[in-house]
Enzyme design. Structure first.
Site, short mmCIF file in Angstrom:
data_model
loop_
_atom_site.label_atom_id
_atom_site.label_comp_id
_atom_site.label_asym_id
_atom_site.label_seq_id
_atom_site.Cartn_x
_atom_site.Cartn_y
_atom_site.Cartn_z
CB THR A 111 44.62 -24.97 17.24
OG1 THR A 111 45.79 -24.83 18.05
CG2 THR A 111 43.83 -26.15 17.78
CD GLU B 282 48.23 -26.42 22.32
OE1 GLU B 282 47.93 -27.33 23.10
OE2 GLU B 282 49.34 -25.88 22.33
CE1 TYR C 234 41.37 -24.21 22.08
CE2 TYR C 234 43.57 -25.04 21.61
CZ TYR C 234 42.52 -24.19 21.31
OH TYR C 234 42.61 -23.35 20.24
CE LYS D 40 39.62 -24.55 18.87
NZ LYS D 40 38.92 -23.65 17.93
P1 NAP Z 1 39.96 -15.49 21.91
O1 NAP Z 1 40.54 -14.11 21.84
O2 NAP Z 1 40.00 -16.25 23.18
O3 NAP Z 1 38.42 -15.34 21.46
C1 NAP Z 1 37.49 -16.40 21.63
C2 NAP Z 1 36.12 -15.89 21.27
O4 NAP Z 1 35.17 -16.94 21.47
C3 NAP Z 1 35.62 -14.72 22.16
O5 NAP Z 1 34.83 -13.87 21.36
C4 NAP Z 1 34.75 -15.44 23.19
O6 NAP Z 1 33.79 -14.60 23.78
C5 NAP Z 1 34.11 -16.47 22.28
N1 NAP Z 1 33.52 -17.61 22.99
C6 NAP Z 1 34.09 -18.40 23.92
N2 NAP Z 1 33.24 -19.40 24.28
C7 NAP Z 1 32.12 -19.21 23.55
C8 NAP Z 1 30.87 -19.90 23.46
N3 NAP Z 1 30.61 -20.98 24.20
N4 NAP Z 1 29.94 -19.44 22.61
C9 NAP Z 1 30.17 -18.33 21.85
N5 NAP Z 1 31.31 -17.63 21.90
C10 NAP Z 1 32.28 -18.08 22.73
O7 NAP Z 1 40.58 -16.43 20.79
P2 NAP Z 1 41.41 -16.01 19.48
O8 NAP Z 1 42.83 -15.93 19.84
O9 NAP Z 1 40.74 -14.90 18.81
O10 NAP Z 1 41.25 -17.34 18.61
C11 NAP Z 1 40.16 -17.50 17.71
C12 NAP Z 1 39.95 -18.97 17.43
O11 NAP Z 1 41.12 -19.52 16.85
C13 NAP Z 1 39.66 -19.83 18.64
O12 NAP Z 1 38.78 -20.85 18.23
C14 NAP Z 1 41.00 -20.43 19.01
O13 NAP Z 1 40.82 -21.64 19.69
C15 NAP Z 1 41.60 -20.60 17.63
N6 NAP Z 1 43.06 -20.52 17.53
C16 NAP Z 1 43.72 -19.47 18.06
C17 NAP Z 1 45.09 -19.38 17.90
C18 NAP Z 1 45.87 -18.21 18.46
O14 NAP Z 1 47.10 -18.34 18.58
N7 NAP Z 1 45.23 -17.09 18.74
C19 NAP Z 1 45.77 -20.37 17.19
C20 NAP Z 1 45.05 -21.42 16.64
C21 NAP Z 1 43.68 -21.48 16.79
P3 NAP Z 1 34.17 -13.65 25.04
O15 NAP Z 1 34.83 -12.43 24.45
O16 NAP Z 1 32.86 -13.38 25.64
O17 NAP Z 1 35.11 -14.44 25.92
O1 G4F Z 2 50.35 -18.37 25.38
P1 G4F Z 2 49.90 -19.73 25.76
O2 G4F Z 2 48.90 -19.84 26.85
O3 G4F Z 2 49.39 -20.38 24.41
P2 G4F Z 2 49.20 -21.90 23.94
O4 G4F Z 2 49.02 -22.82 25.09
O5 G4F Z 2 50.31 -22.21 23.01
O6 G4F Z 2 47.81 -21.83 23.16
C1 G4F Z 2 47.55 -20.77 22.25
O7 G4F Z 2 47.99 -21.14 20.97
C2 G4F Z 2 47.29 -22.27 20.39
C3 G4F Z 2 47.90 -22.52 19.00
O8 G4F Z 2 49.00 -23.38 19.12
C4 G4F Z 2 45.82 -21.94 20.30
F1 G4F Z 2 45.16 -22.99 19.72
C5 G4F Z 2 45.27 -21.66 21.68
O9 G4F Z 2 43.89 -21.27 21.57
C6 G4F Z 2 46.05 -20.49 22.29
O10 G4F Z 2 45.79 -19.33 21.53
O11 G4F Z 2 51.14 -20.62 26.17
C7 G4F Z 2 52.28 -20.74 25.34
C8 G4F Z 2 53.38 -21.46 26.08
C9 G4F Z 2 52.96 -22.77 26.77
O12 G4F Z 2 53.94 -23.73 26.55
C10 G4F Z 2 52.91 -22.41 28.24
O13 G4F Z 2 53.18 -23.50 29.12
O14 G4F Z 2 53.81 -20.60 27.15
C11 G4F Z 2 53.99 -21.37 28.32
N1 G4F Z 2 53.89 -20.49 29.47
C12 G4F Z 2 54.90 -20.26 30.36
N2 G4F Z 2 54.47 -19.46 31.33
C13 G4F Z 2 52.81 -19.81 29.87
C14 G4F Z 2 53.17 -19.15 31.06
N3 G4F Z 2 51.57 -19.68 29.34
C15 G4F Z 2 50.68 -18.88 29.98
N4 G4F Z 2 49.45 -18.72 29.45
N5 G4F Z 2 50.99 -18.24 31.16
C16 G4F Z 2 52.23 -18.35 31.74
O15 G4F Z 2 52.49 -17.78 32.80
#
Ligand code: NAP
Ligand code: G4F
Length: 384
Positions: free
Chosen positions: A134, A136, A158, A162
């Site tokens: 990520t 992050e 987190y 990671k």
């Molecule tokens: P997400 O929607 O939160 O999905 C996470 C998945 O992991 C869900 O299926 C969840 O199950 C499962 N899970 C959580 N804890 C678990 C555990 N202990 N054992 C088995 N399964 C578990 O995340 P996403 O946005 O699809 O992201 C996919 C991956 O990419 C994650 O690893 C995230 O950290 C990484 N990532 C995401 C982004 C982004 O912007 N979306 C960017 C960079 C990296 P439940 O449905 O039961 O909760």
């Molecule tokens: O949408 P966010 O919660 O995503 P964040 O923290 O960037 O993390 C996501 O992206 C990562 C990749 O860079 C993944 F690895 C991670 O698993 C996840 O998918 O927050 C984005 C930004 C932050 O700066 C947060 O402080 O939005 C700001 N924010 C402002 N108000 C908020 C809010 N975030 C959330 N969740 N809720 C708010 O009310």
């Protein structure tokens, strides 16, 4: 023989898009699903139902958890996957401050458990592994834009968990000659994005406010900037990484960064509501500066009589601030474009529009089903 993929995190945003993508390519897909006291398969139910209609099922799942090595070993042995996509994680940055030990266990050690299972079972030459790393990792960014060479400085439990996942993947690649890759993915969103990530929280609020079910949207840091892409484009990059001749790590990003405040503006504009922001920090507010009645009516099917110029729609609640914040992310995906031939297909504007329209439809459907108003704003899950 069709290839076999195992996806952890199958019920999540990326898991559901990737499963769809791989099934369309003819893969047999196995998903790891964790047990939940309420249904957690809404993102894959349609996929599963379609697959079952076709007579030769290719989409399967098993119960498992990244914190349970015995179960991981058992199913990798049974399934003998050609590719593993390790997408499961406790993926919410703010929640990781509340559950740091669990986050380390699932997101850090969980990655090790997958790699070890493949090694112990003698599958190092057969099974290719994708690790969901990520942006992050960059945290307090050391360089703008961020590339595969930019040093990491994670800013949350987190991010730190990671970081372990990233390096243990590199280590197993080098130590055991495994085909293991890190995709360093920047934020990616979609209509099925988790409801408490900021983009989806905003598009849900646009739907609820415009349809009259919510008064105000409370947010945290509006100054943070993110490089947002579409999840559909990003799962393709995951697949491409595992089709290369040699395993490498890749940044996946759009190269454009946008402040949260501007995402809010874009999302409300989609239904014809123009916002002005006044004040600073916790005193900042977003108020209605104008309403395009025709656009509002065409997007919602209603007249905007419950909304007024000057009305406050956005407030800042310090509850949503994080102990340490990641202020700016912007990625340079030149390596992925050159070596994988990857190119994002969706613009931010298109994605915002798709997300808002999807949430407007969802709120209308839910309201119709429940036959009465409900205040989504007060749901427990909104405390994120
Ligand atoms: P997400 O929607 O939160 O999905 C996470 C998945 O992991 C869900 O299926 C969840 O199950 C499962 N899970 C959580 N804890 C678990 C555990 N202990 N054992 C088995 N399964 C578990 O995340 P996403 O946005 O699809 O992201 C996919 C991956 O990419 C994650 O690893 C995230 O950290 C990484 N990532 C995401 C982004 C982004 O912007 N979306 C960017 C960079 C990296 P439940 O449905 O039961 O909760
Ligand atoms: O949408 P966010 O919660 O995503 P964040 O923290 O960037 O993390 C996501 O992206 C990562 C990749 O860079 C993944 F690895 C991670 O698993 C996840 O998918 O927050 C984005 C930004 C932050 O700066 C947060 O402080 O939005 C700001 N924010 C402002 N108000 C908020 C809010 N975030 C959330 N969740 N809720 C708010 O009310």
């Amino acid at each position: 023989m069709s290839k076999i993929a195992l996806i952890t995190g199958i019920t999540g945003q990326d898991g559901s898009y990737l499963a769809d993508y791989l099934l369309q390519k003819g893969y047999t897909v196995w998903g790891m699903k964790r047990r939940s006291s309420s249904f957690n398969t809404s993102r894959i139910d349609a996929l599963f139902a379609n697959d079952r209609q076709e007579g030769n099922p290719k989409f399967h799942y098993f119960y498992g958890d990244l914190t349970d090595a015995s179960n991981i070993i058992k199913y990798i042995q049974e399934i003998q996957p050609d590719e593993i996509y390790n997408l499961a994680a406790m993926s919410h940055v703010k929640v990781s401050f509340d559950t740091p030990e669990y986050t380390g266990n699932a997101d850090g050690l969980g990655t090790l458990r997958i790699l070890e299972a493949v090694r112990i079972l003698g599958l190092t030459q057969k099974t290719r592994i994708y690790q969901a790393s990520t942006s992050e990792l960059y945290g307090l960014v050391q360089e703008v834009p961020q590339t595969e060479q930019t040093p990491f400085y994670p800013r949350s439990p987190y991010g730190v968990a990671k970081l372990y996942g990233y390096w243990i993947t590199v280590n197993y690649r080098e130590a055991y000659n495994m085909f293991a890759c890190n995709g360093i993915l920047f934020n990616h969103e979609s209509p099925v994005r988790g409801e408490t990530f900021v983009t989806r929280k905003i598009t849900r609020a646009v739907a609820n406010i415009s349809l009259g079910f919510q008064g105000v949207l409370s947010l945290g840091n509006l100054d943070a900037k993110r490089d947002w892409g579409h999840a559909k484009d990003y799962v393709e990059a995951m697949y491409l990484m595992l089709q290369q001749d040699k395993p490498e790590d890749f940044v996946i990003a759009t190269g454009r960064t946008t402040a949260i405040r501007d995402f809010v503006r874009m999302a409300f504009h989609e239904v014809g509501i123009m916002l002005d922001f006044t004040g600073k920090g916790a005193d900042e507010k977003g108020i209605i500066a104008g309403i395009d009645r025709d656009l509002f009516e065409s997007q919602t099917g209603l007249e905007p009589d419950h909304l007024n110029i000057g009305q406050e729609l956005i407030q800042v609640d310090p509850f949503y601030f994080r102990p340490t914040e990641v202020n700016l992310l912007i990625g340079d995906a030149t390596k992925a474009k050159t070596k994988l031939g990857w190119q994002p297909q969706h613009t931010l504007e298109e994605m915002v529009s798709e997300m808002v329209q999807s949430d407007v439809e969802l709120v209308k459907r839910n309201h119709h089903l429940k036959n009465g108003g409900f205040l989504i704003h007060n749901k427990v899950e909104d405390l994120m």
